[in-house]
Design an enzyme around this catalytic site. Structure first.
Site, PDB file in Angstrom:
ATOM      1  N   LYS A 137      26.544  -0.133  26.401  1.00 53.93           N
ATOM      2  CA  LYS A 137      25.377  -1.012  26.432  1.00 53.93           C
ATOM      3  C   LYS A 137      25.164  -1.606  25.051  1.00 53.93           C
ATOM      4  O   LYS A 137      24.708  -0.929  24.129  1.00 53.93           O
ATOM      5  CB  LYS A 137      24.109  -0.279  26.863  1.00 53.93           C
ATOM      6  CG  LYS A 137      23.019  -1.262  27.313  1.00 53.93           C
ATOM      7  CD  LYS A 137      21.620  -0.698  27.278  1.00 53.93           C
ATOM      8  CE  LYS A 137      20.971  -0.832  25.935  1.00 53.93           C
ATOM      9  NZ  LYS A 137      20.712  -2.261  25.535  1.00 53.93           N
ATOM     10  N   GLU A 177      23.982   7.206  14.457  1.00 53.99           N
ATOM     11  CA  GLU A 177      24.101   6.570  13.142  1.00 53.99           C
ATOM     12  C   GLU A 177      22.923   5.616  13.026  1.00 53.99           C
ATOM     13  O   GLU A 177      22.841   4.634  13.765  1.00 53.99           O
ATOM     14  CB  GLU A 177      25.440   5.838  13.027  1.00 53.99           C
ATOM     15  CG  GLU A 177      25.804   5.456  11.597  1.00 53.99           C
ATOM     16  CD  GLU A 177      25.447   4.022  11.279  1.00 53.99           C
ATOM     17  OE1 GLU A 177      24.568   3.822  10.410  1.00 53.99           O
ATOM     18  OE2 GLU A 177      26.014   3.105  11.880  1.00 53.99           O
ATOM     19  N   GLU A 221      12.876   0.832   5.907  1.00 55.48           N
ATOM     20  CA  GLU A 221      13.992  -0.094   6.069  1.00 55.48           C
ATOM     21  C   GLU A 221      13.475  -1.478   6.467  1.00 55.48           C
ATOM     22  O   GLU A 221      12.921  -1.664   7.542  1.00 55.48           O
ATOM     23  CB  GLU A 221      14.964   0.436   7.133  1.00 55.48           C
ATOM     24  CG  GLU A 221      16.255  -0.336   7.195  1.00 55.48           C
ATOM     25  CD  GLU A 221      17.254   0.280   8.156  1.00 55.48           C
ATOM     26  OE1 GLU A 221      18.451   0.312   7.833  1.00 55.48           O
ATOM     27  OE2 GLU A 221      16.829   0.728   9.252  1.00 55.48           O
TER      28      GLU A 221
END
Length: 492
Positions: free
Chosen positions: A191, A265, A395
Site C-alpha cells: 500500500k 522506519e 520534524e
C-alpha cells in the site's frame, strides 16, 4: 493513459500513466465499492488522474491472494537463486524503462527530473540487483550439539508481508521493502501513500512482466483506513512501514494485537555538526544539500546544523545566501534543485512552523511562497534557535534548517542527541580521531562524516527512539524478512 493536463502536456513532455486500479492476484481490478480519488500534480495543483481507493473488501481480497500464493504457490518453494534470477529480470526491465519511471516519479512527487534520473531510479535498480545477488549465498548453518545428532538451521520466508510506503521517496522506499521481501520468498501486499501511488502501479506491471507468479505481489491504493485494515488483517504475518512517528506507533500497537512481526522506519531530526577545523566551503555545500534535498521531505534530512562558535556567523551568512539562490521551480525544468512540496497539506504544515517561528520573534531567512500555482516554498534558514523550540524538537519535513552554536565537542554531542529521534546524523571535520569519537557517541542509525546522505543498498539504515526500529538495506534488510528454523536429527 497519457497526461493531457498540467505542465507535462504544456511543455510537450507528456508522461504515460499506468492504470489507476488495484492489482490483486495478477488482475487489474476496480475497488469493490467503485471509489476513486484524484492524484494532483504538485507543481500546478492540477488533477493528473484518478486511482482506486481500496476498502476492507479489497484488502481482504489482496491478503487472501497473497496467502494463497505463499501457501500453495511456487514462489516460497523456489530455490533462492531462482528467485534471484527473477529479481535480476526486474532490474533489467527497470533499466529499460528508467526514463519513463523517472518522469513519472517527478510528475507524481514534484522531484526535479535531474534527481529522479540520477538518484531515485538508479537506486531502485541497484536495490533489486543487490538482493538478487545475495540470493547466491542464502544458506543456513550446521551446529555442533552435545547430543549425538546432526543439527542445522534453515532460513525461511516469514509469509505474507504488508509493505506500507510513504510519499517522499515512493520508488526507492518501495524497493527497499519489495526487493528483500520477495528475495526471501515472501508474498507482498503493498500500500503506497495515497498522494503518490503512480510508481507502485508501474512496479506492478514490471513485476508481472518479470514472471512473478500471480498473487506474489499485490497492490492496493487508498487512504488510511485501507492501511489500518491491512495492519489488522489476521492473514498478514509481517508489517514493514515507513512514515511518521505518530502513525508508526499506532501501526506497531495495532500489529501487536495479532503478534505480527514489525519493522518501522519513522521520522528523524538529523543533526549536522560543523567543527571549526572543517573544510568550510565543502561543509557549507554539504549542509545546504542536506536540508534542501527532496524539498526537505527526507526523514534523514540534515534539518539541524550545529556550528562551532568561531565559525558560526560565517556559516549562518553562507547558508542564508545559499537559501536565497537555490533554484526553485518546475521539476521538469533544467537546473531546478527544489521542486514543490508533495501536496497542499505538507505545504501547510511547513508554513505553519515558519509562521509560528516568525510570530515568536525568531529570525527567518527565506521561506517565502513564490507567486503562481503549485505547492512551492523557498528554503528557510533559522539561526539562534533554542534547543527546546518545536523547530528543533519536531520534524518539519520541508526545506527548513535551524542553526545553533556550540563551544565544545561534548556540547555538540549533547545538542545533537537532545531530541527524541535517532535516525541520522553527520559531522564535518578534518580531525580523524574526532570523526570516529563523535560518530560513536551520536545516537543515530547512520552517521556521515564529511558528507551527507551517502546511501547504498549494501549499507543498512534505521532508527532508535521515535525514529523506529529494524533496519533496511544490506544483509540486515534481508534478515528482516526471514525466520530461522532449527532442525535436529537424532543420530543415537
Amino acid at each position: 493513459m497519457t497526461v493531457t493536463q498540467g505542465r507535462a502536456a504544456e511543455s510537450g513532455r507528456a508522461v504515460p500513466l499506468p492504470p489507476g486500479r488495484l492489482h490483486i492476484g495478477g488482475q487489474w481490478l476496480p475497488a469493490a465499492d467503485g471509489r476513486t480519488a484524484p492524484i494532483l500534480d504538485p507543481a500546478t495543483g492540477v488533477e493528473l488522474t484518478r486511482v482506486a481507493v481500496a476498502g476492507p473488501v479489497d484488502v481482504d481480497r489482496a491478503v487472501t491472494a497473497a496467502r494463497k500464493a505463499f501457501d500453495d504457490g511456487p514462489w516460497a518453494r523456489m530455490t533462492p537463486r531462482e528467485r534471484g534470477r527473477k529479481l535480476w529480470r526486474v532490474a533489467d526491465l527497470l533499466r529499460a524503462r528508467a526514463t519513463e519511471f523517472a518522469r513519472l516519479e517527478s510528475l507524481d512527487v514534484g522531484k526535479p527530473l535531474a534527481f529522479t534520473t540520477t538518484v531515485d531510479i538508479p537506486t531502485v535498480i541497484d536495490t533489486f540487483e543487490y538482493y538478487a545477488g545475495l540470493m547466491a549465498g542464502l544458506e543456513g548453518a550446521t551446529r555442533a550439539t552435545a547430543a549425538p545428532s546432526f543439527a542445522y538451521t534453515r532460513r525461511e520466508p516469514i509469509g505474507v508481508v504488508a509493505a506500507i510506503t510513504p510519499f517522499n521517496f515512493p520508488a526507492i522506499l518501495s524497493a527497499t521493502k519489495l526487493a528483500p521481501a520477495l528475495a526471501a520468498g515472501n508474498t507482498v501486499v503493498h500500500k503506497p501513500a495515497p498522494e503518490t501511488p503512480l510508481s507502485a502501479l508501474l512496479f506492478a506491471e514490471l513485476l508481472a512482466e518479470a514472471g512473478l507468479p500471480d498473487g506474489v505481489y499485490n497492490l492496493i491504493t487508498g487512504d488510511g483506513p485501507a492501511g489500518a485494515a491491512l495492519v489488522a488483517h489476521p492473514g498478514v504475518d509481517k508489517i514493514a512501514f515507513t512514515g511518521s512517528s505518530a502513525v508508526g506507533a499506532r501501526v506497531a500497537a495495532q500489529a501487536a494485537a495479532t503478534l505480527k512481526q514489525v519493522t518501522v522506519e519513522l521520522g528523524g531530526k538529523g543533526a549536522n555538526i560543523i567543527f571549526a577545523d572543517a573544510d568550510l566551503s565543502a561543509a557549507i555545500e554539504t549542509a545546504v544539500g542536506a536540508f534542501v534535498f527532496n524539498t526537505g521531505q527526507f526523514c534523514m534530512s540534515g534539518s539541524r546544523v550545529l556550528v562551532q562558535r568561531p565559525v558560526y556567523q560565517e556559516v549562518v551568512e553562507a547558508l542564508g545566501a545559499a537559501a536565497a539562490h537555490v533554484p526553485v521551480g518546475d521539476p521538469f525544468a533544467e537546473g531546478v534543485v527544489v521542486g514543490p512540496m508533495a501536496g497542499p497539506l505538507h505545504l501547510a504544515k511547513v508554513v505553519s512552523f515558519l509562521d509560528e517561528a516568525a510570530s515568536s520573534g525568531a529570525q527567518v531567512i527565506g521561506g517565502q511562497r513564490p507567486d503562481g500555482p503549485g505547492f512551492f516554498i523557498r528554503p528557510a534558514v533559522l539561526p539562534h534557535v533554542a534547543q527546546d523550540s518545536p523547530l528543533v524538537q519536531e520534524e518539519v519535513f520541508g526545506p527548513v534548517v535551524t542553526v545553533q552554536p556550540f563551544d565544545s565537542e561534548e556540547e555538540a554531542i549533547r545538542l545533537a542527541n537532545g531530541t527524541r529521534y535517532g535516525l541520522s546524523a553527520g559531522l564535518q571535520t578534518r580531525d580523524v580521531s574526532r570523526a570516529h569519537r563523535v560518530a560513536a557517541a551520536l545516537n543515530a542509525g547512520i552517521v556521515w562524516v564529511n558528507g551527507w546522505a551517502l546511501l547504498d543498498p549494501a549499507m543498512p539504515f534505521g532508527g532508535t527512539g521515535a525514529s523506529g526500529y529494524g533496519r533496511e538495506n544490506g544483509p540486515e534488510g534481508l534478515n528482516a524478512y526471514l525466520r530461522t528454523k532449527s532442525v535436529v536429527v537424532n543420530l543415537a
